[in-house]
Design an enzyme around this catalytic site. Sequence first.
Site, PDB file in Angstrom:
ATOM      1  N   LYS A 125      36.732  24.748   2.707  1.00  0.00           N
ATOM      2  CA  LYS A 125      37.558  23.382   1.959  1.00  0.00           C
ATOM      3  C   LYS A 125      38.922  23.419   2.334  1.00  0.00           C
ATOM      4  O   LYS A 125      39.358  22.537   3.026  1.00  0.00           O
ATOM      5  CB  LYS A 125      36.900  22.823   0.980  1.00  0.00           C
ATOM      6  CG  LYS A 125      35.573  22.598   0.617  1.00  0.00           C
ATOM      7  CD  LYS A 125      35.677  22.789  -0.892  1.00  0.00           C
ATOM      8  CE  LYS A 125      34.388  22.635  -1.417  1.00  0.00           C
ATOM      9  NZ  LYS A 125      33.428  22.925  -2.180  1.00  0.00           N
ATOM     10  N   GLN A 172      34.951  23.999  -7.995  1.00  0.00           N
ATOM     11  CA  GLN A 172      34.155  24.150  -7.692  1.00  0.00           C
ATOM     12  C   GLN A 172      32.978  24.940  -8.484  1.00  0.00           C
ATOM     13  O   GLN A 172      32.863  25.942  -9.163  1.00  0.00           O
ATOM     14  CB  GLN A 172      34.557  25.837  -6.951  1.00  0.00           C
ATOM     15  CG  GLN A 172      33.966  26.509  -6.157  1.00  0.00           C
ATOM     16  CD  GLN A 172      33.207  25.751  -5.251  1.00  0.00           C
ATOM     17  OE1 GLN A 172      33.881  24.596  -4.190  1.00  0.00           O
ATOM     18  NE2 GLN A 172      32.079  26.193  -4.516  1.00  0.00           N
ATOM     19  N   ASP A 196      33.019  15.201  -5.876  1.00  0.00           N
ATOM     20  CA  ASP A 196      32.336  15.614  -5.394  1.00  0.00           C
ATOM     21  C   ASP A 196      30.800  14.767  -5.690  1.00  0.00           C
ATOM     22  O   ASP A 196      30.397  14.863  -6.012  1.00  0.00           O
ATOM     23  CB  ASP A 196      32.689  16.868  -6.391  1.00  0.00           C
ATOM     24  CG  ASP A 196      31.941  18.337  -5.826  1.00  0.00           C
ATOM     25  OD1 ASP A 196      32.033  17.738  -4.363  1.00  0.00           O
ATOM     26  OD2 ASP A 196      32.675  19.189  -6.078  1.00  0.00           O
TER      27      ASP A 196
END
Length: 277
Positions: free
Chosen positions: A49, A92, A115
Site C-alpha cells: 500500500k 489493517q 476499505d
Amino acid sequence: MSKIIDGKKISLKIKDELKMEVEKLKVKPKLVVISVGDNPASKVYVGQKEKAANYIGIDYLHEHYDSISDDNLVKEIEKFNKDKSVDGIIVQLPLPDGMDEKRIVNTISCDKDVDGLTYLNAGLLINNRETLASCTPKGIMKLLEHEKVKIEGTNAVVVGRSILVGKPIANLLLNANATVTVCHSKTKDLAKITKKADILIAAIGKKHFITRDMVRHGSVVIDVGINRVDGKLYGDVDYDNVYDKVAKITPVPGGVGPMTVVMLMENVLLAYKNHHK
Ligand code: NAP
C-alpha cells in the site's frame, strides 16, 4: 484477446491514470493505514500500500502499534476522522486476537472508509447506491469490465461468503444483473452448482480447491485465493488443469491481488473528491 486476465498489467495502467490525476491536484489526497501487532502477511500488504501510494503521489501515514487497547485505538481513529487533511483511513486486518474488529472498523467515518467495510458502506452497496466499495470485489468488477465480460443475464457463482470478498462481490454482480448463487462450506453438491457458472468466483482460501471437473466449458474463472504453501503462492483454482477448459482465467499471483491495492488508491481519490466537492 488473451485467455489470461493479466491483473498486474491492468492494475499498472490504472495506477498510471491515478498518478496523472493526482499530479494535477494542489492538495494531495491522504491515506492513513493503522496496524497493530506483528502479522507477517499484514506487513507485506502494508508495504504494498505504501509503495502504491508513493507511486501515485498520495500522502501516506502508517501508524503502527505493537499493542494497543480497543478504547485507545478507537480514540486514535476518531482523531483521524476529525482531521480534515485525511481522506482515507484503513485498519489493517486481522487485528490481534481479542480485539473487537467490528467496533474498531465501524469507528471509521463512512466517508473515509476506503476499505468499504463499515456497516454503512456495506449497506449502501446492497442498496446499489454509490459508495466506497470494498477493494477486492471492486477490483474483480474492473477486471471483468476490462475484459468486456458480459455480466447481465449470466449465471454467476461465488464460492465463499466472507464480508471482505464473497458477500460484496455477490452484491456487485447482482447489481450488474447477473443471477448470483453464493456457496459456502455447508453447500451440498458444490460441483453441480459451480458447473453451471458462466462466471465463477473462487474466494475460499484453500489451495487448488476448484478442480477441472467443477468448471463449465467456456466459463470465466476469477481466482481470489492467496494460499502460501512452502513459501509459494497458490490460488483456490487448479489453474493448470482448468486452463484449457475456460474462456478466461485470472492467475495467482498476478490476477486479483494487484487490483486490490490499486482499488484502495482509487477509493482514496474518490473520498478526496467527495471531501473537496
Ligand atoms: P474467509 O473469510 O476465510 O472465507 C472463506 C469462505 O470460503 C467462507 O465463506 C467459507 O464458508 C468458504 N469455504 C471454506 N471451505 C469451503 C468448502 N469446503 N466449500 C465451500 N466453501 C468453503 O476468507 P476470505 O477473506 O473471503 O478470503 C478468501 C481467500 O481470498 C483467501 O485465500 C484470502 O487470502 C484471499 N484474499 C485475496 C485477496 C486479494 O486481494 N487477492 C483479498 C482478500 C482475500 P463458511 O462461511 O461456511 O465458513
